[in-house]
Enzyme design. Structure first.
Site, short mmCIF file in Angstrom:
data_model
loop_
_atom_site.label_atom_id
_atom_site.label_comp_id
_atom_site.label_asym_id
_atom_site.label_seq_id
_atom_site.Cartn_x
_atom_site.Cartn_y
_atom_site.Cartn_z
CE1 TYR A 205 -3.74 2.39 0.37
CE2 TYR A 205 -2.24 3.12 2.62
CZ TYR A 205 -3.39 3.46 1.58
OH TYR A 205 -4.44 4.59 1.23
CG ASP B 126 5.64 3.91 1.35
OD1 ASP B 126 5.83 4.88 1.40
OD2 ASP B 126 4.68 3.73 -0.23
CE LYS C 94 0.56 4.79 8.45
NZ LYS C 94 0.45 4.15 7.56
C1 LIG Z 1 0.47 4.96 5.51
C2 LIG Z 1 0.77 4.70 4.41
C3 LIG Z 1 0.76 5.65 2.99
C4 LIG Z 1 0.06 6.33 3.39
O1 LIG Z 1 -0.15 7.85 3.95
P1 LIG Z 1 -1.16 8.54 4.64
O2 LIG Z 1 -0.40 9.57 6.02
O3 LIG Z 1 -2.24 7.57 5.11
O4 LIG Z 1 -1.52 9.17 3.51
C5 LIG Z 1 2.20 4.79 2.18
N1 LIG Z 1 2.32 4.02 2.17
C6 LIG Z 1 2.81 3.30 3.07
C7 LIG Z 1 3.45 2.31 2.98
C8 LIG Z 1 1.77 4.01 4.80
O5 LIG Z 1 1.78 2.86 5.66
#
Ligand SMILES: *Cc1c(COP(=O)(O)O)cnc(C)c1O
Length: 456
Positions: free
Chosen positions: A168, A263, A291
């Site tokens: 994701y 990511d 995060k």
């Molecule tokens: C949470 C997450 C996102 C998206 O971040 P948001 O702050 O919710 O937009 C993208 N990539 C990864 C790996 C994530 O865990």
């Protein structure tokens, strides 16, 4: 059904029959708030998973948090292993973060102009990160990844990207794409409203499969801008990849003039200060953060070499901007949090206590012959109700096993432990989870597993 149970048990947390069965906690106030919220928001929430669709009962409305604890609107107390989905690596309401944020907000909330706080957070990150020279702050992980993809496309002059099934990367159009049928296919959109033309630029392949990567590169020679992968895939179970596979991704992207995007929205500052890049000792071209970086405030970032970042506007031709980017209050929270993470032994302690927690649970489950594995890396863990000892791809996950999680989740709530409301989500241990609470949580997990497998 829930209402009947609630009445039968009078909502008491203390109902405890000799079998260890617990009554359901009261969710009266949460239910009231949820009724209202449903009039205001689709599904009653501002982010889908919060609606508790895959677990029992009304979503809990949270009143406050402190340390490793959460309190809901009905006054129930929980040891929290969701930690706002990862950002709260120091736990809730950390005094140092509160202090720094309070100082910042006394000076005003937003200026839309540079502040020294942006420099301070950037310096803290860049001085201790050998993988990136420059970064750009944004306001969410989604934005960070969306911008990283644009940079990769702008830099290479290519349009296609490879993503992995089960990873994701936020909800931008190019990335809301799931695997089509067949080994190497154009993806299919995984949301209504994403143009097919966008999905056509995203190639979705399974994790842990070198052949699929080779096939994609030979089928789309000279067209692939980047491979994007989560530092450690942790949004669809915890799909831990081999060192060898990650290094393979590094070399094949290099050979093909494509970029490797890590990511690290979850893994950044989680597996260690330098995240998964350091964990795997691999140097990605672009890294995204989110995060933890904002200490509980909305912050994201993407970073790369100075050369790559010179392509971002106003230096270069890849446009990216944000009204609230680098917001001073959010920067303050990030600075306070990351400063704590620099403390000596921080990660060693956190990872060690997580490992001990997980290991004790696994030992208990194995002794009882329960069909559950608890996967763990750093301070991330995931309960998989399966007998497979390794789960490395989305396809390895047994969807029927989520029924077990549903029961497990409710039993844990009834025993004062809060996990994310979906069996595909991982849990997080924070620095605020001390020995006493982890011991309590462990007992709650044992009892809950007993309930889950009572009839097996
Ligand atoms: C949470 C997450 C996102 C998206 O971040 P948001 O702050 O919710 O937009 C993208 N990539 C990864 C790996 C994530 O865990």
């Amino acid at each position: 059904m829930l209402d009947a149970l609630k009445k039968a048990f009078g909502g008491s947390d203390e109902t405890h029959s000799p079998s260890g069965k617990k009554g359901d906690i009261s969710r009266e106030k949460s239910a009231e708030l949820y009724e209202k919220a449903r009039q205001y928001f689709p599904g009653g929430v501002n982010s889908p998973v919060r609606a508790f669709k895959s677990v029992h009962g009304t979503p809990l409305f949270i009143e406050r948090g402190d340390g490793c604890f959460l309190w809901d609107a009905d006054g129930n107390q929980f040891i929290d292993f969701c930690c706002s989905w990862g950002p709260l690596i120091l736990g809730h309401n950390h005094p140092k973060i509160r202090e720094k944020v309070t100082k910042a907000l006394e000076k005003g909330l937003s200026f839309g102009a540079p502040t020294a706080l942006e420099n301070e957070l950037a310096e803290l990150i860049l001085k201790h990160n050998k993988y990136i020279d420059k970064l750009r702050f944004v306001s969410s992980g989604t934005e960070a990844v969306m911008s990283a993809i644009r940079l990769a496309r702008g830099y290479t002059g290519r349009d296609k990207i490879i993503k992995f099934e089960g990873c994701y990367h936020g909800h931008s159009d190019s990335l809301l794409v799931k695997a089509g049928s067949g080994l190497v296919t154009f993806g299919e959109t995984s949301s209504a409203g994403v143009p097919k033309a966008f999905a056509d630029e995203t190639i979705v392949i399974p994790l842990n499969d070198k052949q699929a990567v080779h096939a994609a590169f030979s089928q789309f020679q000279g067209k692939i801008a980047a491979i994007i992968i989560e530092g450690v895939p942790a949004n669809n179970g915890l799909l831990i990849q081999d060192h060898d596979y990650i290094h393979f991704l590094r070399s094949i992207t290099k050979e093909n003039g494509s970029l490797l995007i890590f990511d690290e929205v979850i893994t950044g500052f989680r597996l260690g200060f330098e995240g998964a890049a350091a964990y795997y000792d691999v140097h990605p071209d672009i890294i995204t953060y989110g995060k933890i970086i904002g200490g509980g405030m909305p912050v994201g970032a993407y970073g790369a070499s100075a050369e790559l970042m010179s392509h971002i506007s106003p230096d270069g031709g890849v446009y990216q901007a944000g009204t609230l980017s680098g917001n001073p209050v959010a920067m303050a929270a990030g600075i306070a949090q990351l400063t704590e993470l620099k403390g000596s032994g921080f990660y060693k302690n956190l990872n060690q206590k997580t490992f001990q927690f997980v290991e004790a649970i696994q030992r208990y489950a194995t002794a009882k012959n329960y069909k559950v594995w608890i996967f763990n890396i750093g301070s991330i863990f995931w309960f998989a109700f399966t007998d497979k000892e390794a789960i490395r791809t989305a396809g390895d996950i047994d969807h029927n096993s989520m029924e077990y999680y549903k029961v497990f989740h409710r039993e844990l709530l009834n025993r004062g432990v809060y996990l994310g409301p979906s069996g595909y989500e991982v849990g997080f241990v924070s620095a605020a989870h001390n020995k006493t609470e982890l011991e309590k949580a462990k007992r709650a997990v044992f009892e809950s597993l007993d309930e889950v497998f009572r009839h097996k």
